[in-house]
Design a protein around this motif. Structure first.
Motif, PDB file in Angstrom:
ATOM      1  N   ASP A  70       1.917  24.157 -10.086  1.00  0.00           N
ATOM      2  CA  ASP A  70       1.368  25.108 -10.327  1.00  0.00           C
ATOM      3  C   ASP A  70       0.938  25.575 -10.065  1.00  0.00           C
ATOM      4  O   ASP A  70       0.635  27.196 -10.479  1.00  0.00           O
ATOM      5  CB  ASP A  70       0.211  23.768 -11.413  1.00  0.00           C
ATOM      6  CG  ASP A  70       0.736  22.470 -12.641  1.00  0.00           C
ATOM      7  OD1 ASP A  70       2.004  23.977 -12.763  1.00  0.00           O
ATOM      8  OD2 ASP A  70       0.066  22.138 -12.895  1.00  0.00           O
ATOM      9  N   ARG A  71       0.595  26.037  -8.137  1.00  0.00           N
ATOM     10  CA  ARG A  71      -0.156  26.338  -7.556  1.00  0.00           C
ATOM     11  C   ARG A  71       1.318  28.006  -6.804  1.00  0.00           C
ATOM     12  O   ARG A  71       0.777  28.638  -7.308  1.00  0.00           O
ATOM     13  CB  ARG A  71      -0.571  26.112  -6.243  1.00  0.00           C
ATOM     14  CG  ARG A  71      -1.633  25.069  -6.461  1.00  0.00           C
ATOM     15  CD  ARG A  71      -3.120  25.195  -6.960  1.00  0.00           C
ATOM     16  NE  ARG A  71      -2.891  26.072  -8.295  1.00  0.00           N
ATOM     17  CZ  ARG A  71      -3.509  25.043  -9.284  1.00  0.00           C
ATOM     18  NH1 ARG A  71      -3.407  23.652  -8.921  1.00  0.00           N
ATOM     19  NH2 ARG A  71      -2.882  25.560 -10.425  1.00  0.00           N
ATOM     20  N   ILE A  72       2.233  27.152  -7.120  1.00  0.00           N
ATOM     21  CA  ILE A  72       3.224  28.008  -7.199  1.00  0.00           C
ATOM     22  C   ILE A  72       3.676  29.005  -7.917  1.00  0.00           C
ATOM     23  O   ILE A  72       3.445  30.357  -7.313  1.00  0.00           O
ATOM     24  CB  ILE A  72       4.759  27.811  -7.058  1.00  0.00           C
ATOM     25  CG1 ILE A  72       4.557  26.447  -5.321  1.00  0.00           C
ATOM     26  CG2 ILE A  72       6.019  28.347  -6.763  1.00  0.00           C
ATOM     27  CD1 ILE A  72       6.097  25.992  -5.925  1.00  0.00           C
ATOM     28  N   VAL A  73       3.179  29.245  -9.189  1.00  0.00           N
ATOM     29  CA  VAL A  73       2.661  29.561 -10.624  1.00  0.00           C
ATOM     30  C   VAL A  73       1.693  30.472 -10.719  1.00  0.00           C
ATOM     31  O   VAL A  73       2.229  31.866 -10.860  1.00  0.00           O
ATOM     32  CB  VAL A  73       3.411  29.188 -11.478  1.00  0.00           C
ATOM     33  CG1 VAL A  73       3.660  29.995 -12.778  1.00  0.00           C
ATOM     34  CG2 VAL A  73       4.435  28.410 -12.148  1.00  0.00           C
ATOM     35  N   GLN A  74       0.596  29.536  -9.949  1.00  0.00           N
ATOM     36  CA  GLN A  74      -0.583  30.348 -10.545  1.00  0.00           C
ATOM     37  C   GLN A  74      -1.035  32.122  -8.797  1.00  0.00           C
ATOM     38  O   GLN A  74      -0.576  33.141  -9.584  1.00  0.00           O
ATOM     39  CB  GLN A  74      -1.654  29.825  -9.133  1.00  0.00           C
ATOM     40  CG  GLN A  74      -2.960  30.470  -9.707  1.00  0.00           C
ATOM     41  CD  GLN A  74      -4.050  29.346  -9.025  1.00  0.00           C
ATOM     42  OE1 GLN A  74      -3.814  27.874  -8.768  1.00  0.00           O
ATOM     43  NE2 GLN A  74      -5.076  30.148  -8.188  1.00  0.00           N
ATOM     44  N   PHE A  75       0.461  31.740  -7.586  1.00  0.00           N
ATOM     45  CA  PHE A  75      -0.175  32.553  -6.739  1.00  0.00           C
ATOM     46  C   PHE A  75       1.188  33.905  -7.176  1.00  0.00           C
ATOM     47  O   PHE A  75       0.695  34.783  -6.690  1.00  0.00           O
ATOM     48  CB  PHE A  75      -0.112  32.348  -5.622  1.00  0.00           C
ATOM     49  CG  PHE A  75      -1.006  31.723  -5.215  1.00  0.00           C
ATOM     50  CD1 PHE A  75      -2.231  32.570  -4.414  1.00  0.00           C
ATOM     51  CD2 PHE A  75      -1.217  29.965  -4.790  1.00  0.00           C
ATOM     52  CE1 PHE A  75      -3.823  31.469  -3.878  1.00  0.00           C
ATOM     53  CE2 PHE A  75      -2.529  29.660  -4.864  1.00  0.00           C
ATOM     54  CZ  PHE A  75      -3.364  30.228  -4.332  1.00  0.00           C
ATOM     55  N   ALA A  76       2.237  33.310  -7.744  1.00  0.00           N
ATOM     56  CA  ALA A  76       3.291  33.946  -7.996  1.00  0.00           C
ATOM     57  C   ALA A  76       2.939  35.079  -9.173  1.00  0.00           C
ATOM     58  O   ALA A  76       2.857  36.360  -8.947  1.00  0.00           O
ATOM     59  CB  ALA A  76       4.490  34.085  -8.219  1.00  0.00           C
ATOM     60  N   LYS A  77       1.999  34.837  -9.965  1.00  0.00           N
ATOM     61  CA  LYS A  77       1.652  35.342 -11.021  1.00  0.00           C
ATOM     62  C   LYS A  77       0.394  36.821 -10.674  1.00  0.00           C
ATOM     63  O   LYS A  77       0.268  37.647 -10.708  1.00  0.00           O
ATOM     64  CB  LYS A  77       1.062  34.685 -12.071  1.00  0.00           C
ATOM     65  CG  LYS A  77       2.310  33.683 -12.900  1.00  0.00           C
ATOM     66  CD  LYS A  77       1.313  33.428 -14.341  1.00  0.00           C
ATOM     67  CE  LYS A  77       2.692  32.321 -15.314  1.00  0.00           C
ATOM     68  NZ  LYS A  77       2.416  31.988 -15.935  1.00  0.00           N
ATOM     69  N   SER A  78      -0.525  35.873  -9.045  1.00  0.00           N
ATOM     70  CA  SER A  78      -1.304  36.880  -9.508  1.00  0.00           C
ATOM     71  C   SER A  78      -0.870  37.999  -7.992  1.00  0.00           C
ATOM     72  O   SER A  78      -1.006  38.767  -8.201  1.00  0.00           O
ATOM     73  CB  SER A  78      -1.989  36.460  -8.177  1.00  0.00           C
ATOM     74  OG  SER A  78      -2.931  34.967  -8.666  1.00  0.00           O
TER      75      SER A  78
END
Length: 225
Positions: A70-78
């Motif tokens: 979930d954090r991987i996706v969060q920062f990739a989207k950021s």
């Protein structure tokens, strides 16, 4: 700020005086009144576009270091937001000011921009995930607070309304709240020494926010070369 938990609340309180200096500094006061000169804003928006490329790289490294999917996706989207979404804002001003891709590419990073980007990337490569989040959080949070503060006092028909609306908007503030929660979650399991390094990173990035805006107001360039 009432819905933040311990690390974020403590970090903000420790740097509250610096935030107040940022909020009231000439660049932001004149941006709110609509009297900021085109030359100063043009300098700022060009350097900010350079900065966001480095910020995006640091966010992708946060994704690489993140402890769960979930954090991987969060920062990739950021990172995508920093490069793609905010580029649209910059692009409208670039078109207005006649800043072509060639002109942008030939404009070097100012000393302040170079310093800030170098600090974030050094932290991203050399420090743990938790410290990197401490360094990334001020850019999110300070822009959200400054954006809403300026929105509340902005002069009618402000020349910079598109910028104001972006950072005062709900979409950006939702992203900021997510970043605050993520940083707090990382801090919960941190040792006292690691937490202290997170605070040091937050404080450095907060000071560099002031340095960046002040540099734009002074239209800073390299004194040699």
């Amino acid at each position: 700020m009432s819905n933040t938990t311990s690390f974020a609340r403590d970090a903000w309180q420790q740097n509250a005086e610096i935030y107040e200096i940022i909020r009231t500094m000439p660049f932001n006061a004149e941006l709110a009144s609509g009297t900021l000169s085109e030359a100063r804003f043009k300098h700022y928006i060009t350097q900010d576009a350079h900065y966001l490329i480095g910020f995006g790289r640091a966010l992708t490294l946060a994704a690489a270091k993140a402890p769960d999917p979930d954090r991987i996706v969060q920062f990739a989207k950021s990172a995508e937001g920093a490069i793609v979404v905010e580029r649209a804002l910059h692009g409208s001003f670039f078109q207005q000011y006649g800043i072509t891709p060639e002109v942008f590419a030939q404009t070097p990073l100012s000393p302040a921009c170079h310093h800030y980007v170098s600090y974030l990337l050094a932290t991203a490569y050399g420090e743990p995930y938790e410290v990197l989040l401490g360094a990334l959080l001020p850019c999110f949070w300070i822009y959200a607070e400054v954006g809403r503060d300026i929105h509340a006092r902005a002069a009618p028909a402000n020349l910079y309304q598109a910028w104001i609306d972006t950072y005062a908007g709900e979409e950006f503030h939702n992203a900021v709240q997510t970043m605050i929660a993520t940083t707090d979650a990382a801090a919960e399991g941190a040792s006292p020494s690691l937490r202290a390094r997170m605070h040091a990173a937050f404080g450095m990035a907060t000071r560099l926010e002031w340095v960046f805006w002040n540099s734009a107001y002074r239209q800073e360039s390299w004194p040699v070369g």
